[in-house]
Design an enzyme around this catalytic site. Structure first.
Site, PDB file in Angstrom:
ATOM      1  N   ASN B 136      71.299  51.934 -12.755  1.00  0.00           N
ATOM      2  CA  ASN B 136      70.024  51.420 -12.259  1.00  0.00           C
ATOM      3  C   ASN B 136      69.400  50.524 -13.312  1.00  0.00           C
ATOM      4  O   ASN B 136      68.673  50.974 -14.176  1.00  0.00           O
ATOM      5  CB  ASN B 136      69.107  52.596 -11.887  1.00  0.00           C
ATOM      6  CG  ASN B 136      67.765  52.131 -11.361  1.00  0.00           C
ATOM      7  OD1 ASN B 136      67.434  50.945 -11.460  1.00  0.00           O
ATOM      8  ND2 ASN B 136      66.996  53.045 -10.818  1.00  0.00           N
ATOM      9  N   CYS B 139      64.915  49.092 -11.509  1.00  0.00           N
ATOM     10  CA  CYS B 139      63.568  49.585 -11.229  1.00  0.00           C
ATOM     11  C   CYS B 139      62.536  48.774 -12.012  1.00  0.00           C
ATOM     12  O   CYS B 139      62.571  48.720 -13.239  1.00  0.00           O
ATOM     13  CB  CYS B 139      63.489  51.056 -11.607  1.00  0.00           C
ATOM     14  SG  CYS B 139      61.871  51.747 -11.245  1.00  0.00           S
ATOM     15  N   THR B 205      64.187  46.562  -6.117  1.00  0.00           N
ATOM     16  CA  THR B 205      62.919  46.091  -5.541  1.00  0.00           C
ATOM     17  C   THR B 205      62.317  44.932  -6.333  1.00  0.00           C
ATOM     18  O   THR B 205      62.624  44.729  -7.504  1.00  0.00           O
ATOM     19  CB  THR B 205      61.915  47.245  -5.476  1.00  0.00           C
ATOM     20  OG1 THR B 205      61.814  47.822  -6.776  1.00  0.00           O
ATOM     21  CG2 THR B 205      62.366  48.302  -4.502  1.00  0.00           C
ATOM     22  N   CYS B 347      59.587  25.913  28.981  1.00  0.00           N
ATOM     23  CA  CYS B 347      58.319  25.635  28.282  1.00  0.00           C
ATOM     24  C   CYS B 347      57.141  26.238  29.042  1.00  0.00           C
ATOM     25  O   CYS B 347      57.037  26.104  30.251  1.00  0.00           O
ATOM     26  CB  CYS B 347      58.142  24.125  28.149  1.00  0.00           C
ATOM     27  SG  CYS B 347      56.540  23.667  27.460  1.00  0.00           S
ATOM     28  N   CYS B 357      53.847  19.698  14.960  1.00  0.00           N
ATOM     29  CA  CYS B 357      54.468  18.406  14.650  1.00  0.00           C
ATOM     30  C   CYS B 357      53.398  17.352  14.406  1.00  0.00           C
ATOM     31  O   CYS B 357      53.504  16.542  13.488  1.00  0.00           O
ATOM     32  CB  CYS B 357      55.410  17.983  15.777  1.00  0.00           C
ATOM     33  SG  CYS B 357      56.423  16.553  15.332  1.00  0.00           S
TER      34      CYS B 357
HETATM   35  C1  LIG Z   1      60.249  54.915  -3.015  1.00  0.00           C
HETATM   36  C2  LIG Z   1      61.441  54.194  -3.553  1.00  0.00           C
HETATM   37  C3  LIG Z   1      62.091  54.706  -4.650  1.00  0.00           C
HETATM   38  C4  LIG Z   1      63.190  54.072  -5.166  1.00  0.00           C
HETATM   39  N1  LIG Z   1      63.830  54.638  -6.208  1.00  0.00           N
HETATM   40  C5  LIG Z   1      64.962  54.079  -6.683  1.00  0.00           C
HETATM   41  C6  LIG Z   1      65.713  54.710  -7.670  1.00  0.00           C
HETATM   42  O1  LIG Z   1      65.384  55.786  -8.153  1.00  0.00           O
HETATM   43  N2  LIG Z   1      66.838  54.104  -8.122  1.00  0.00           N
HETATM   44  C7  LIG Z   1      67.262  52.914  -7.609  1.00  0.00           C
HETATM   45  O2  LIG Z   1      68.297  52.397  -8.029  1.00  0.00           O
HETATM   46  N3  LIG Z   1      66.565  52.282  -6.647  1.00  0.00           N
HETATM   47  C8  LIG Z   1      65.440  52.846  -6.162  1.00  0.00           C
HETATM   48  N4  LIG Z   1      64.771  52.243  -5.136  1.00  0.00           N
HETATM   49  C9  LIG Z   1      65.247  50.951  -4.612  1.00  0.00           C
HETATM   50  C10 LIG Z   1      66.134  51.126  -3.380  1.00  0.00           C
HETATM   51  O3  LIG Z   1      67.303  51.845  -3.673  1.00  0.00           O
HETATM   52  C11 LIG Z   1      66.569  49.782  -2.791  1.00  0.00           C
HETATM   53  O4  LIG Z   1      67.270  49.061  -3.758  1.00  0.00           O
HETATM   54  C12 LIG Z   1      65.409  48.938  -2.344  1.00  0.00           C
HETATM   55  O5  LIG Z   1      64.438  49.730  -1.728  1.00  0.00           O
HETATM   56  C13 LIG Z   1      65.810  47.805  -1.395  1.00  0.00           C
HETATM   57  O6  LIG Z   1      66.401  48.279  -0.207  1.00  0.00           O
HETATM   58  P1  LIG Z   1      65.590  48.485   1.195  1.00  0.00           P
HETATM   59  O7  LIG Z   1      64.959  47.190   1.519  1.00  0.00           O
HETATM   60  O8  LIG Z   1      66.599  48.949   2.177  1.00  0.00           O
HETATM   61  O9  LIG Z   1      64.558  49.526   0.937  1.00  0.00           O
HETATM   62  C14 LIG Z   1      63.654  52.885  -4.596  1.00  0.00           C
HETATM   63  C15 LIG Z   1      63.000  52.367  -3.484  1.00  0.00           C
HETATM   64  C16 LIG Z   1      61.922  53.020  -2.959  1.00  0.00           C
HETATM   65  C17 LIG Z   1      61.229  52.477  -1.741  1.00  0.00           C
HETATM   66  S1  SF4 Z   2      55.912  25.489  21.615  1.00  0.00           S
HETATM   67 FE1  SF4 Z   2      56.099  23.602  22.784  1.00  0.00          FE
HETATM   68  S2  SF4 Z   2      58.090  23.760  23.800  1.00  0.00           S
HETATM   69 FE2  SF4 Z   2      57.549  25.816  23.109  1.00  0.00          FE
HETATM   70  S3  SF4 Z   2      56.524  26.703  24.897  1.00  0.00           S
HETATM   71 FE3  SF4 Z   2      54.923  25.854  23.606  1.00  0.00          FE
HETATM   72  S4  SF4 Z   2      54.604  23.796  24.442  1.00  0.00           S
HETATM   73 FE4  SF4 Z   2      56.574  24.494  25.243  1.00  0.00          FE
HETATM   74  S1  SF4 Z   3      59.953  16.160  13.754  1.00  0.00           S
HETATM   75 FE1  SF4 Z   3      60.327  18.355  13.533  1.00  0.00          FE
HETATM   76  S2  SF4 Z   3      58.624  19.378  14.574  1.00  0.00           S
HETATM   77 FE2  SF4 Z   3      58.630  17.241  15.219  1.00  0.00          FE
HETATM   78  S3  SF4 Z   3      59.843  17.235  17.111  1.00  0.00           S
HETATM   79 FE3  SF4 Z   3      61.242  16.749  15.485  1.00  0.00          FE
HETATM   80  S4  SF4 Z   3      62.093  18.713  14.875  1.00  0.00           S
HETATM   81 FE4  SF4 Z   3      60.275  19.174  16.076  1.00  0.00          FE
END
Ligand SMILES: Cc1cc2nc3c(=O)[nH]c(=O)nc-3n(C[C@H](O)[C@H](O)[C@H](O)COP(=O)(O)O)c2cc1C
Ligand code: SF4
Ligand code: SF4
Ligand SMILES: Cc1cc2nc3c(=O)[nH]c(=O)nc-3n(C[C@H](O)[C@H](O)[C@H](O)COP(=O)(O)OP(=O)(O)OC[C@H]3O[C@@H](n4cnc5c(N)ncnc54)[C@H](O)[C@@H]3O)c2cc1C
Ligand code: SF4
Lengths: 439, 434
Positions: B136, B139, B205, B347, B357
């Site tokens: 790890n 973190c 993270t 649409c 646009c």
């Molecule tokens: C509450 C929490 C605790 C975590 N603790 C660890 C940890 O102890 N060791 C680790 O390698 N990563 C830890 N992580 C990171 C996760 O393993 C993971 O890399 C990260 O959350 C991204 O994946 P996800 O988007 O699926 O959550 C933790 C994440 C969370 C949310």
């Molecule tokens: S964003 Fe433009 S193309 Fe899409 S539903 Fe609305 S008016 Fe129609």
């Molecule tokens: S310039 Fe970009 S936003 Fe405008 S019509 Fe073309 S693709 Fe759509």
């Protein structure tokens, strides 16, 4: 308790708890997590179709984003800047026909963003806090009379007051709010929301409310025009179209809006009598509301009898389904023929292209109560030019008389919706402001 | 059914899914249950030197990034290595390995950078019959302050030195777990290889602060009003991890060295992608911490279904297949010309492509009054932004202009030969094409 099958018109057909449950919020407020999920569904569209579909053009993607980022108060401001009755509109707008109907996610998957409920979340949040979100501009010294304290009048009065004008708002009834207070279905506006909203709106200051004052009674348009720098009429449609058939005047035949008004003002729904058999004539929102609320009071059989087909109905598909889900029967292509003791006779109709005609075939339904819901009519025009049975207006609610504006249900144009009344009141206020200040 | 059996450094496991050294592999109880759930192997939670074990904080040790529906997108931790006595861990490892001879069991180790420390612990680990060790060097918090973890992983010379000791005092495979908290990941990998390591595993993270508490004005997770940087992991780190894996896989100095892929692996597809970039197997931590051991069932069924669909009989058939297609920017074909194309049936007229646009790209999308959105080929540079922001899958596609056509943007003919920056006339250092 009366039996549900008791004949005639009787109160307390079902238990009080059952009545209370039936009249609970139709769309419960969103819970906090639901708010996040609902708000996240909004795509923040460019030149969003939902905004175009909102009669008050609320910036919906912006307010939803403000909710999503944890600032419902800012969201509420966005809403209230366009629609000061955004709280009521969140509860009563037929969103399926307006913003949510236009939402791109409705087109994509039949599930629009829940704009109405999100709007309610934002407005409820801000309204629960102390104070009023806007401050009044300095007094302009101009005075405006607003007649009618319904959505149109309230919206107009608020905007004028905010711009610094002094507003006197008159209403014929004892309470302000218009149909928000007397018309909207009880399960859409629960817990006295209509009055709370008026009180909150008045928090802007600069508005004096005078109830029990009617145009055509204590007030005349000439006197108002004389006393004030401008007049706005938002008197709504106070009258009801008659059925024009034999038995229309029988006991048990009543206006749907009166039945609803009584229901809205009742402190104890269990004491409100309703027929065992109820027939509602009409096809709009009023018909649906009268039918559903009869059912919720315990009526055994409730039928909406509409003279045309489903597609022509004024009530949206959502409202129709709401009625059906409450056990209301929807009958199409039938028109009232005559009312008799304990029943109503209906005639089937057909439309061969030049007008609706009876086919001669009839059907009789038992009916202890018959409600008229075939449209409301203008009762006060103040002597102004009327067109299409409404006060003629052009531009932002300008009537044919200088210095007099009108908006809401009483004025030409608009969809007889709360939200259109709000939009017209607001726009008239801006026009009045421009006229008074030369801005 | 495809055969998921993997042989990594001669260590057999019934599938390529190992649990990374972390809380899921902290003790006998967990590891037995993980094996029952179907995991192919485990890297035991990192062991420290003999003596009183490290202590962890007694307040929150994780912070998170969420989607709106509380989907966990990224996790950050300030946990240290095992806080259980070495003796206990070693006994448990020996028992578990005896009961599960078909599963891989790797001991993760972090002891001070002194030869004696490694000399002391390695024979004891060997006695457990563990299949190998993982060093790890990753973190990034706590242990690094004591000169271990990433403090070692950031100094290639230390890595090489420690690996040599391990190869000297330990007979079985040595895996070096790398820290991503470094500018060029190839350097520690080369050092591991030079020291004689059998494999590297990555990533550990990433140093991170997940959020700031705006009331307390302190980073989260907050302990008594203070926070420290922690290690970031989970779905959010996968792109970073995959690039580092690919860099090692294609570096001439380390090409062919076995890699155990780690970092954000959550589904069978993530695993397949890491393996295509050269990983002989994968390790998982956050996904198991989020959903429990059972997710390995989906990983196994998904990988196996995909292998069947593609006709891969064993994992060795596709490990590293994508490596030859990872290249430098300068070798990308500048004669490949594409244009965005909007499928009008799909649409939904949200206008996001237009806003993107118009405001931030090349003003190459037109919007009509009825909200029809179309690509202006004269302006489109095929940047792909519209595809990325469109909420409807497969609604916008990038279509290659066939050779012989004129690119309406440049007015130049599309050629079908390959030409890259090295020969481009605008490149001051261009070499003439032969
Ligand atoms: C509450 C929490 C605790 C975590 N603790 C660890 C940890 O102890 N060791 C680790 O390698 N990563 C830890 N992580 C990171 C996760 O393993 C993971 O890399 C990260 O959350 C991204 O994946 P996800 O988007 O699926 O959550 C933790 C994440 C969370 C949310
Ligand atoms: S964003 Fe433009 S193309 Fe899409 S539903 Fe609305 S008016 Fe129609
Ligand atoms: S310039 Fe970009 S936003 Fe405008 S019509 Fe073309 S693709 Fe759509
Ligand atoms: C039963 C029913 C249900 C409805 N449900 C919905 C719904 O769910 N959603 C929706 O969007 N819309 C609904 N509507 C329509 C909506 O209520 C109206 O469109 C809206 O209230 C119109 O606002 P307004 O201000 O123009 O008129 P009103 O709300 O009618 O207000 C007019 C006000 O003017 C006062 N007034 C009248 N005459 C005078 C006078 N001569 N002098 C002084 N004051 C006077 C009245 O007392 C009243 O307060 C419903 C309508 C009804 C009848
Ligand atoms: S249409 Fe729907 S998705 Fe687009 S901005 Fe409006 S609510 Fe959001």
């Amino acid at each position: 308790m009366t039996s549900p099958t008791a004949p005639g018109i009787a109160a307390g057909r079902i238990a009080a708890e059952q009545i209370a449950a039936g009249f609970a919020d139709l769309h419960a407020p969103l819970a906090p997590h639901e708010v996040n999920v609902a708000a996240d569904r909004c795509y923040f569209c460019y030149d969003a179709p939902c905004v175009t579909a909102c009669p008050t053009s609320i910036d919906i993607p912006l307010f939803i984003r403000q909710i999503a980022t944890g600032t419902p108060e800012a969201a509420a401001r966005t809403i209230f800047e366009s629609n000061i009755l955004g709280g009521m509109c969140a509860r009563v707008c037929p969103t399926e026909d307006l913003c949510e109907g236009a939402c791109v996610r409705e087109a994509a998957e039949g599930k629009p963003v829940e704009i109405g409920r999100l709007q309610r979340h934002a407005t409820d949040t801000l309204m629960a806090q102390q104070g009023h979100p806007f401050t009044r501009a300095p007094e302009t010294g101009k005075r405006v009379a607003v007649v009618g304290a319904g959505p149109a009048g309230l919206s107009c009065a608020h905007r004028l007051a905010m711009l610094g004008h002094a507003v006197t708002m008159y209403d014929a009834k004892a309470k302000p709010g218009g149909l928000n207070e007397y018309g909207i279905a009880a399960y859409k506006s629960t817990n006295g929301f209509a009055q709370r909203e008026v009180d909150w709106l008045m928090g802007i200051g600069g508005i004096t409310l005078e109830t029990g004052k009617a145009l055509g009674g204590d007030l005349s348009l000439d006197a108002l025009a004389e006393d004030f720098d401008a007049v706005f009429l938002g008197v709504g449609l106070g009258g009801v179209n008659a059925l024009g058939i034999a038995g229309d005047d029988r006991e048990g035949v009543a206006n749907a809006v009166d039945f609803i008004g009584e229901l809205r003002q009742s402190a104890d729904l269990g004491s409100l009598p309703v027929g065992r058999n109820v027939v509602v004539i009409g096809g709009g929102m009023t018909a649906v509301d009268a039918a559903v609320q009869s059912k919720l009071l315990g009526a055994e059989n409730v039928t909406i009898a509409y003279r045309r087909g489903r597609e022509a109905m004024g009530a949206s598909r959502y409202e129709q389904d709401l009625a059906a889900s409450h056990g209301v029967r929807l009958m199409f292509n039938v028109q009232p023929h005559f009312v008799h003791d304990g029943g109503i006779n209906l005639e089937y109709t057909t439309d061969d292209g030049d007008g609706l005609k009876g086919t001669g075939e009839t059907v009789t339904l038992p009916a202890d109560q018959v409600f008229r819901a075939i449209g409301q009519t203008l009762t006060t025009d103040g002597g102004l030019t009327v067109e299409g049975r409404k006060i003629k207006v052009s531009g932002a609610g300008r009537t044919t008389r200088d210095g007099v504006w009108a908006g809401g249900d009483c004025a030409l144009g608009g969809d007889d919706l709360t939200v259109t009344a709000v939009a017209q009141g607001r726009d008239a206020a801006m026009d009045i402001h421009a006229a008074l200040t030369g801005a | 059914m495809a055969d998921l059996t993997t042989d990594f450094l001669g260590i057999q496991s019934p599938n390529p899914f190992w649990l990374a050294s972390a809380p899921p592999t902290d003790k006998e109880y967990n590891v037995r249950r993980a094996f029952e759930a179907g995991w192919g192997g485990v890297v035991w939670k990192t062991l420290g030197a003999e003596g009183p074990p490290v202590v962890n904080v007694n307040g929150p040790r994780y912070g998170a990034i969420y989607g709106a529906d509380r989907r966990l997108l990224g996790l950050n931790n300030i946990e240290l290595i095992t806080d259980r006595p070495l003796e206990v861990n070693l006994e448990e490892m020996a028992r578990v390995k005896a009961d599960y001879p078909d599963r891989a069991l790797i001991a993760s180790i972090m002891v001070p950078c002194e030869e004696q420390a490694w000399k002391d612990i390695l024979p004891r680990v060997e006695e457990t019959n563990a299949d190998g060790i993982e060093l790890n060097f990753g973190c990034p918090h706590g242990m690094a302050e004591r000169g271990m973890g990433s403090a070692v992983g950031q100094v290639p010379e230390y890595i090489e030195m420690v690996v040599r000791w391990c190869k000297q005092y330990y007979q079985r495979p040595v895996i070096v777990k790398l820290t991503p908290n470094i500018t060029d990941i190839r350097k520690p990998a080369q050092a591991a290889k030079n020291g004689g390591a059998d494999a590297v595993s990555l990533i550990n993270t990433i140093n991170s602060i997940t959020s700031v508490n705006l009331d307390a004005m302190s980073p989260e997770p907050m302990i008594d009003g203070k926070g420290t940087h922690g290690g970031y992991c989970g779905p959010a780190v996968k792109p970073i991890a995959m690039n580092m894996v690919a860099e090692i896989a294609r570096d001439p100095a380390t090409r062919g060295m076995p890699i155990s892929g780690i970092g954000g692996i959550t589904t069978w597809r993530d695993a397949a992608e890491f393996m295509a970039l050269g990983c002989g197997n994968v390790q998982v931590c956050t996904a198991a911490m989020t959903y429990g051991f059972k997710i390995v069932a989906e990983m196994k069924s998904g990988l196996s279904q995909w292998m069947d669909e593609k006709g891969y009989a064993s994992t060795a058939d596709f490990v590293g297949r994508a490596v030859p297609n990872v290249t430098d920017w300068q070798y990308l074909n500048l004669n490949y010309i594409a244009k965005a194309k909007i499928d009008q049936d799909k649409c939904i007229s949200c206008g996001r492509c237009y806003a993107a646009c118009e405001d931030t790209s090349h003003q190459a999308i037109a919007m009509s009054a009825d909200r029809t959105f179309t690509v202006i080929d004269e302006e489109c540079v095929a940047c792909n932004l519209c595809v990325d922001v469109c909420p409807v899958q497969d609604c916008i596609s990038m279509e290659q202009l066939p050779s012989g056509r004129t690119d309406p943007r440049t007015g130049k003919l599309v050629l079908d030969d390959y030409a890259n920056w090295t020969t481009h006339p605008n490149n001051p250092g261009a070499v003439a094409a032969e």
